[in-house]
Structure formats: C-alpha cells, structure tokens
Design a protein around this motif. Structure first.
Motif, PDB file in Angstrom:
ATOM      1  N   MET B   1       0.826  -1.191   0.000  1.00 10.90           N
ATOM      2  CA  MET B   1       0.000   0.000   0.000  1.00 10.90           C
ATOM      3  C   MET B   1       0.870   1.254   0.000  1.00 10.90           C
ATOM      4  O   MET B   1       0.591   2.249  -0.619  1.00 10.90           O
ATOM      5  N   SER B   2       1.951   1.190   0.733  1.00 12.89           N
ATOM      6  CA  SER B   2       2.822   2.356   0.763  1.00 12.89           C
ATOM      7  C   SER B   2       4.261   1.909   0.600  1.00 12.89           C
ATOM      8  O   SER B   2       4.558   0.733   0.520  1.00 12.89           O
ATOM      9  N   ALA B   3       5.132   2.903   0.556  1.00 13.68           N
ATOM     10  CA  ALA B   3       6.541   2.583   0.417  1.00 13.68           C
ATOM     11  C   ALA B   3       7.009   1.810   1.644  1.00 13.68           C
ATOM     12  O   ALA B   3       6.750   2.202   2.770  1.00 13.68           O
ATOM     13  N   VAL B   5       9.799   0.803   4.074  1.00 13.45           N
ATOM     14  CA  VAL B   5      11.082   1.356   4.456  1.00 13.45           C
ATOM     15  C   VAL B   5      11.846   0.293   5.231  1.00 13.45           C
ATOM     16  O   VAL B   5      11.257  -0.534   5.914  1.00 13.45           O
ATOM     17  N   GLY B   7      13.927  -1.692   7.928  1.00 14.28           N
ATOM     18  CA  GLY B   7      13.706  -1.710   9.365  1.00 14.28           C
ATOM     19  C   GLY B   7      12.675  -2.755   9.733  1.00 14.28           C
ATOM     20  O   GLY B   7      12.583  -3.164  10.858  1.00 14.28           O
ATOM     21  N   THR B   8      11.892  -3.200   8.776  1.00 15.91           N
ATOM     22  CA  THR B   8      10.953  -4.264   9.065  1.00 15.91           C
ATOM     23  C   THR B   8      11.489  -5.557   8.460  1.00 15.91           C
ATOM     24  O   THR B   8      12.156  -5.557   7.441  1.00 15.91           O
ATOM     25  N   ARG B   9      11.141  -6.627   9.123  1.00 21.24           N
ATOM     26  CA  ARG B   9      11.503  -7.935   8.630  1.00 21.24           C
ATOM     27  C   ARG B   9      10.684  -8.230   7.377  1.00 21.24           C
ATOM     28  O   ARG B   9       9.521  -7.879   7.300  1.00 21.24           O
ATOM     29  N   ALA B 183     -10.057   7.017  12.991  1.00 17.67           N
ATOM     30  CA  ALA B 183     -10.451   6.869  11.590  1.00 17.67           C
ATOM     31  C   ALA B 183     -11.659   7.742  11.291  1.00 17.67           C
ATOM     32  O   ALA B 183     -11.750   8.370  10.237  1.00 17.67           O
ATOM     33  N   MET B 192     -16.842   2.219   5.801  1.00 19.77           N
ATOM     34  CA  MET B 192     -15.434   1.980   5.516  1.00 19.77           C
ATOM     35  C   MET B 192     -14.654   1.645   6.787  1.00 19.77           C
ATOM     36  O   MET B 192     -13.666   0.925   6.737  1.00 19.77           O
ATOM     37  N   ARG B 196     -12.538  -1.432   6.103  1.00 21.91           N
ATOM     38  CA  ARG B 196     -11.099  -1.232   5.933  1.00 21.91           C
ATOM     39  C   ARG B 196     -10.322  -1.256   7.235  1.00 21.91           C
ATOM     40  O   ARG B 196      -9.102  -1.422   7.235  1.00 21.91           O
ATOM     41  N   PHE B 197     -10.998  -1.044   8.343  1.00 23.80           N
ATOM     42  CA  PHE B 197     -10.264  -0.980   9.600  1.00 23.80           C
ATOM     43  C   PHE B 197     -10.532  -2.182  10.475  1.00 23.80           C
ATOM     44  O   PHE B 197      -9.615  -2.852  10.927  1.00 23.80           O
ATOM     45  N   PRO B 200     -10.039  -6.106   8.633  1.00 27.76           N
ATOM     46  CA  PRO B 200      -8.652  -6.570   8.488  1.00 27.76           C
ATOM     47  C   PRO B 200      -7.993  -6.906   9.817  1.00 27.76           C
ATOM     48  O   PRO B 200      -7.144  -7.786   9.890  1.00 27.76           O
ATOM     49  N   ASN B 201      -8.398  -6.220  10.877  1.00 28.78           N
ATOM     50  CA  ASN B 201      -7.810  -6.517  12.176  1.00 28.78           C
ATOM     51  C   ASN B 201      -8.348  -7.809  12.774  1.00 28.78           C
ATOM     52  O   ASN B 201      -7.750  -8.374  13.678  1.00 28.78           O
ATOM     53  N   LEU B 282      -0.126 -14.176  10.018  1.00 27.65           N
ATOM     54  CA  LEU B 282      -0.922 -13.053   9.541  1.00 27.65           C
ATOM     55  C   LEU B 282      -0.930 -11.853  10.473  1.00 27.65           C
ATOM     56  O   LEU B 282      -1.187 -10.747  10.051  1.00 27.65           O
ATOM     57  N   PRO B 284       0.391  -8.853  12.212  1.00 31.45           N
ATOM     58  CA  PRO B 284       1.612  -8.060  12.086  1.00 31.45           C
ATOM     59  C   PRO B 284       2.282  -7.832  13.427  1.00 31.45           C
ATOM     60  O   PRO B 284       3.474  -7.548  13.495  1.00 31.45           O
TER      61      PRO B 284
END
Lengths: 552, 288
Positions: B1-3, B5, B7-9, B183, B192, B196-197, B200-201, B282, B284
């Motif tokens: 979804m985003s860049a 970066v 630092g994450t596995r 949100a 939404m 979307r929130f 997924p959780n 699954l 995070p």
C-alpha cells in the motif's frame, strides 16, 4: 544497626526473546531496612518492574535471574524452592499492582478475595477470616464496609479497588510491601488519598515499602530514599532530599528537569532544546468572531448529565485547557466538539457556522472535518495495528483531501512527520515496532497533516514518560505558534495545562466550576474544587521545606 | 500500500521464522501446499482416465501399474483420488469463502452498529445453529437439487453462523478502540471503518477459523456425497469413492475405501494443524 530486611546484590536478569537474550537488569543493588520506604523511579523500560518481579521471584518463563542474589530477612531467596516462595509471598512480602481492577478476580466478592489471602497463610476458620477481612476494609477506610464485603470488583471505583488491593496486601502483615505504580490511572485527588492511606498503614505496622513509580513528585512526597533507574541500571541512589537537591547523574538531572513543577515553564522541561521565540500575533481584526464557540452543550448518559450546560470560546490561534477528573465530562465534551458523538442540547459554532447540528455520523462528509482534528490519549490504542506509520498519517489526506498515492502524498506525509519530529526512516513501521513517544508523534502528525485550524488534544501525554512528555509539549507549542493552530487541551494535569494554555476551564461532574486565564486560576483559584485539585498534585520542590513530605 | 522502508523484517523471513519455531505448522503447510498443487495439476498428474472403466482389470489390489489398486469398474483409484482432490477442494474453498465473506461482513456490521439489527441477526443465527447442521445441509441439498452449486451453498449456510458470531464478537471488542475513533476523525464513513479498519484486524483470528473450517467443509461435502446427496457417480469424489468401496470391504477389498479415506484424513488434518500457524503469520504484531 540491625540486619537489613532486604538486600539486593548485583542482581542480573536476562530475558530470552526472539532476537536472542536481552539483559534487563545489569547488576543492581540496594538495601532496605524494616520500616523504610524506597522509591524506585525511572521511565518505561528502565527495569523498575523487572526489579520488583525478580525480588518477588515472579518473573515469567522468559525471564531468568542470571546473577547476583536477593537476601530477604537474611535468607538467600534467589534459589529458594517454589514451595518456600509461596509461603513467603503474601505472608512476608506482598505486592500491589498497577491496575487494581485487572488484579482483582472479577467473579469473586471483595470479602472472599481478602479471606482467600488470609486463609492461604493462616489457620483460621471462615468466621474469623471474615471478621479480619472486615477489619481490613475498615482499615483501608472503605465507606460502609459491611455492605462492600459482598461487592464485586466491577461495582467499585478504581480508587476503591486499589484500597481492596491494599487490604489484601497488608492482610498478613508482611514485612515488605512492593507497590508497582499503585496510583497510575487514578485521579490526582484519589491518588493522594490512596497514597496517604498506604503511607499511614505501612508506618503503623512498621512495614518496609518499595514504591515503584515514574512520578518523581510522588516518590519525593512519600519515600525516604530514592533509587533512579535507567536501562537496567541504578544510576543514582540516596536520601530523597539530598538526591533532589544535588543530583549527580546527568540522567537524574534530566528527569528532574523534565518533571513539571509549580513554577516550571515549557523551556525548563526540555533542557538543551532551542528556546522558543514568543510569536507576537497581530490582534484579530475587529469584527471577526471566535474560532470556536461552544454554546450550552449538554450530553445525557442514561439520565445523568455527563456534560451540563457548558459554554466557552476559543479564538483563532488561542489555547484553552479543559481540566477535570475522570467522570468530569471532559472527554465527552471533546468528542462532541470533534463531532464524533452527538450532543443532547446546545450547539458548537465553528467559524461562525453551526456544526453542532450536523449529525456525528454524517460529519465525515462535512467540509469542517479537516479543520477540526484530534490527538487521542493513548498513542498505542489510537493507531490501527495494521497500518504503517505512513498509512496512518496519509489516511486523513486520502480521505479528506482525496489525495492518491504518489509523490504529492508522500511529500505531505513526510512534511507532517517532520513537523511532528518523526524521522522519515520510521514511516514504514507498524505501531508495535515504535516506542510510545514515536507513536505519539505519529498521532500528532496524523492530526496536523490535513492542516486543521483547531486541534483537540485528549490527554496527549498521559501515557508517556516525563522526558518524552516534555518534548511533545514543546512540539505542540511550536506547532501552535507556527501554524496559528488553536488548541483545546484536555488534561487532568493542571501543571501541563498551565504551561500550554492561555485559558483554563475547570470541570466537575459535567459543570464548569471555574474558568479564566490559566495563570490566574492556577495562582489564585476561586473555586474550592480547583484548590483541592491543585493541592493533590504531588509536587517536588527541590528547595522546599521537607514539611510537605509524609514520612513513612 | 505504501513505500516499505527498511527496518521491518521481510514477509518471507517472517514466515520462515514462524515455521522454524513451529514444525507442526511446517508439516501442515507442506501437506496443504501439496494438496493444492495436486488439485491444480490433477488432470496432468493422473496416470489413467479416472472415468473410463476397464472391467477386465476390476478390483485389483495395489500394484506397480495401479498404485492404489482399481475399483469395481476397473478404474484406477490413484487417478480418481487425484481428480477428487480438485473437486473436494473446490467445493470446500468456495463454501468457506462464501460463508467467510458473508459472515464477516454481516457480523462485522452487527458488531459495530449493535442495536436492533444486531439483535435480529443474532436470533436468526441462533435459530440456524439450533438445527443439527449436517441434517440442515442434507435438507438444503435435497430441497435445492443435487448439484454442486447447491452443495456449496448448503455447506456455506451451515458454516455461516460461526463466521457471523466470530466477526461480531471480535469487532464488538474493537469498535471502541482509539484507532476507530481516529479513523472517524480522519473522515472515514462507518461503512469503511468496518470494511477497511475493523475487518482486516479481525482477519488473523478468523484465519484460524477458516483453516479449521476448510477441513470440516471437505468432510461435510464428502459426507453428503457418501449418503448420496452430493456429487453423482461417476464423478471422482472422495465421499462417493468411500461409499462405493464400502460394499467391497467385507470381501477384503480394503483399498477401495482405505486410500480415499486416507486422502480425506490427511487433508482434514493438514487444514486443522495449519490454523494456529496461520494466525502467527498473519498478525503483524507477531512480526517484531
């Protein structure tokens, strides 16, 4: 001098984690004699709680005492058998936990739980245990103890639950009582009552107390000696007054500086930070109304008036502090102004337009949505666990400004992040990979990203360490000055509100009891309630007379 | 979804870590992967035509030519098992997918909104659960007609209550979280927020349910076919194969039942064991 009650020598504790073994305590040592009160202060992750758990031998499976020893009443308990430990715990040493409601069994009555403790260690029959439990409830000054005996924990307030915990902890007259952040989460006035009670009871019974806290003021008020911990080490320890008067270690000094006192200013809190230039704003041109006008807001919750006829105004770029204890309606009020919940009466006028009549469920479509933003109390709870920091900050931009993925969005997110002091490298992380302070910055960046005109702050630093609080407060103040952002600051901490806000509104049970310029309210409170609140704050005054201290 | 970066596995590293710490999950994952590969490649893997009968070589015990022997019509049991994996898996995945999507959305909204909608849906779910579920599935297939779509629908309907309840409960716990309020403050609509929130959780916890349910759904489809209310002969299907083979077990022709039964058992086992591992993969928050 008699032998010490508790002697901790070069204690080392290791935790095995996913990334290998992590040393949580790097050889700490302290001594405690009967009847003394030792305060262990430090910020989160400093190893305070691990210390208490290691002394109680309550470390979980991942934790292991790797070296050193703990002598209790002259006996080495580091290698004691589990059976011996069980008879020690509760009887000779006991513990009070941070969250009293979670530490009490919800399906057993108060009396049963106190009796359980008594009967686990003493051979007494049920009637006798019941009588002793009643005496204990009287000792912790629970009102109407006979009736409370059959109450369940959920029927009691947080302060009452903590009193029950104290009753359980002192039930078997232990020689050592460890209190791990006993009043975190309680109101200041409740905190004062509970701590005074605890200090009195332990003094009467000659118990030694270890008070673990992040609050220097609390430690200063109730402890004879203080040990300062940082990253698993005791960096400094000594008698309270001497320590505060003449701190040697730079960390101690930093901690003392960061703790708000009666007279500190924002600049005092974070030493070394560049001084903030006061921005002189041109007076608003005549004829412009206030930015926000709250008119006679009312909110009913099952008959009771949670918010009762509250009115105030905030001018553009102004700042107003909303102060009160839990249940005063300050959070409900902020939610109504932010249009997350509907009011039952009154109106919210923003820039001359009534927004109070737009139903909360439709407010996400209103143009004012981006102008009124909010920073939530708990930085952990307010971030979607499945969103990276980038996504969290980009969320309002995507929703409110219709921005799509691309360089423009990335630029806005990075800008918001940098204004909130968040390093760009951290943007790809999930909330659980960030520290409390970093998460707070994500929350602030998210709120300022759509460039709002009014920012509501709901106890934005309540879950943070003092040194981080200092930085965050400065950051908010700078945002306000630079962007002409109006702040509505909701807090229970009068000191913080005094530093941050020009105006102050004190709420009690949904009603305004006092309002006015914050300096005036702070220096010369008009209402009795404001005075009570002010007195309850555990200040430490490095140079004040020790008369303020309750010695255990 | 985003860049992403540094630092994450990475996801692969994370999956490998979970599998290394949990060998049972690794075995289950292998089993399920193997099954999926077989299901996809079955027509090319099968050494014989699974439907063509070859009566002269009927009822032969396992041999080099016929690894799992042949049935009463001389069809190669091994080939039939491979082809049946495809059908059974398709039925199970579609049915569970259907009940998951419908259940999660309905349950999610009920848990979020509460009130009258929640009470009504709750009662309907209660009514549905009051039936013996397999009997309900039988009744549905009997009423709707003996076709594959109807088996899928019947299996989906009897699974629905679990997903609805599960999603409702999980969403209900989270609906007052700070991030849901946040949100809303970011201009998200109620719908939404749920889609979307909240959902997924809830997904990691539901993945466990999905995995367990897949095994159960396969068993259910096989069961329906076994009693003659499912896929019709001569289509290769584990349930039918066991049903047809059962007639010969008294005469010592064990391979007719044993091999399809074994396939069924391994599949159900694989899905059941996979459940817990899936949650770790699954979520995070497990990725530190």
């Amino acid at each position: 001098m008699t032998a010490p009650l508790l002697q901790v020598e070069d204690l080392k504790v290791d935790f095995s984690t996913r990334n290998g073994i992590v040393r949580a305590l790097h050889g700490i040592g302290f001594t405690l004699h009967a009847g003394e009160t030792l305060g262990i202060v430090g910020e989160s992750g400093s190893g305070k709680s691990v210390t208490s758990l290691a002394v109680m031998r309550l470390l979980d499976r991942a934790g292991r005492i790797a070296g050193g020893r703990v002598l209790f009443q002259g006996r080495d308990i580091t290698r004691a058998a589990p059976g011996d430990l069980r008879s020690l715990r509760g009887a000779a040493m006991s513990m009070i936990f941070q969250n009293p409601r979670a530490a009490l069994n919800p399906i057993r009555t108060v009396a049963q739980q106190i009796m359980d403790v008594l009967r686990a260690h003493r051979r007494i029959d049920a009637a006798e245990a019941r009588q002793q439990a009643l005496d204990l409830l009287k000792a912790v000054r629970i009102r109407d103890p006979e009736r409370r005996m059959s109450a369940y924990p959920n029927e009691l307030s947080g302060g009452m639950c903590q009193r029950v915990m104290i009753a359980m902890a002192i039930a078997c007259e232990p020689a050592l009582l460890i209190a791990d952040e006993p009043t975190t989460g309680l109101d200041v006035t409740t905190q004062k009552v509970v701590m005074d009670l605890l200090a009195g009871l332990t003094a009467e019974r000659g118990m030694a107390v270890i008070l673990i806290t992040h609050d220097l003021g609390l430690a200063a008020r109730y402890c004879g000696a203080i040990a300062v911990m940082e990253q698993g080490r005791i960096v400094e320890q000594g008698p309270t007054e001497a320590l505060f008067r003449d701190a040697q270690h730079p960390y101690t000094r930093r901690l003392i500086a960061a703790s708000p006192t009666r007279r500190s200013t924002l600049a005092d809190l974070a030493q070394g930070a560049p001084p903030v230039e006061p921005v002189s704003r041109p007076p608003p041109p005549p004829g412009t109304g206030p930015l926000l006008e709250v008119q006679k807001l009312v909110k009913l919750y099952s008959g009771t008036r949670a918010v009762d006829d509250v009115s105030f105004t905030i001018s553009a770029g102004g700042s107003l502090g909303l102060v009160g204890e839990s249940g005063s309606g300050k959070t409900t009020l902020s939610r109504m102004i932010c249009r997350l919940i509907d009011a039952d009466g009154g109106d919210v006028v923003f820039q001359g337009e009534s927004i109070g009549h737009i139903p909360a469920r439709d407010f996400h479509k209103a143009p004012q949505r981006r102008d009124v933003q909010i920073v939530f109390q708990d930085p952990t709870d307010s971030l979607n666990p499945r969103f990276t920091a980038f996504d969290s900050i980009a969320h309002p931009l995507r929703r409110l400004e219709g921005m799509r993925d691309g360089s423009a969005l990335t630029a806005r997110v990075t800008e918001a992040a940098s204004r909130a002091g968040l390093e760009p490298a951290l943007l790809g992380r999930f909330p659980h990979q960030l520290s409390g302070g970093q998460k707070a910055r994500v929350g602030i960046a998210r709120a300022v990203a759509p460039r709002p005109k009014l920012l509501l702050l709901d106890e934005p630093t309540a879950a943070l360490d003092v040194s981080i609080q200092a930085v965050i407060l400065q950051l908010l103040d700078r945002l306000r000055r630079e962007d002409d952002l109006a702040l509505l600051f909701v807090s229970h901490d009068l000191n913080v509100v005094r530093m941050m806000c020009d105006q102050m509104v004190v709420l009690q049970a949904g009603k305004i009891v006092e309002a006015g310029p914050s300096m005036r309210v702070f220096e010369a409170p008009g209402a009795e309630y404001t005075r009570t609140l002010l007195d309850a704050i555990p200040h430490f005054e490095p140079n004040a007379a020790p008369a303020d201290r309750v010695d255990a | 979804m985003s860049a992403t970066v540094a630092g994450t596995r990475s996801t692969t590293q994370h999956i490998l870590f979970v599998l290394r710490g949990n060998p049972v999950t690794a075995i289950a994952a292998t089993l399920v992967t193997l099954l999926v590969v077989i299901a996809i490649l079955a027509p090319w893997l099968a050494p014989y035509d699974p439907i063509a009968s070859d009566v002269p070589s009927a009822l032969q015990p396992p041999s080099a030519a016929h690894w799992a022997g042949t049935d009463q019509l001389g069809r190669d049991i091994f080939s039939r098992i491979l082809l049946a994996a495809r059908l059974d898996l398709f039925i199970a995945v579609s049915a569970v997918g259907l009940s998951f999507v419908v259940g999660a959305v309905v349950g999610g909204f009920c848990g979020y909104r509460g009130g009258r909608l929640d009470r009504w849906v709750g009662r309907i779910v209660d009514v549905l659960m009051a039936f013996p579920l397999f009997v309900l599935a039988m009744a549905l297939v009997a009423a709707l007609g003996n076709r594959m779509e109807n088996i899928i629908i019947a299996t989906a309907v009897i699974n629905l209550p679990f997903y609805t309840r599960f999603a409702r409960a999980e969403v209900n716990v989270r609906r007052n979280s700070g991030w849901v309020e946040a949100a809303r403050a970011c201009g998200e609509s109620h719908m939404m927020v749920v889609l979307r929130f909240l959902l997924p959780n809830v997904l990691p916890a539901m993945a466990v349910q999905i995995s367990l349910n897949l095994g159960w759904a396969i068993l259910n489809a096989a069961g329906l076919s076994f009693i003659g209310l499912g896929v019709q002969a001569p289509t290769p299907e584990w349930g039918i194969m066991v049903a047809e083979g059962a007639r010969f077990i008294t005469t010592g022709k064990w391979w007719l039942v044993a091999f399809p039964g074994l396939a069924l058992m391994l599949t159900v086992l694989g899905f059941n064991l996979l459940g817990d591992g899936l949650r770790d993969i699954l979520d995070p928050r497990m990725r530190t």
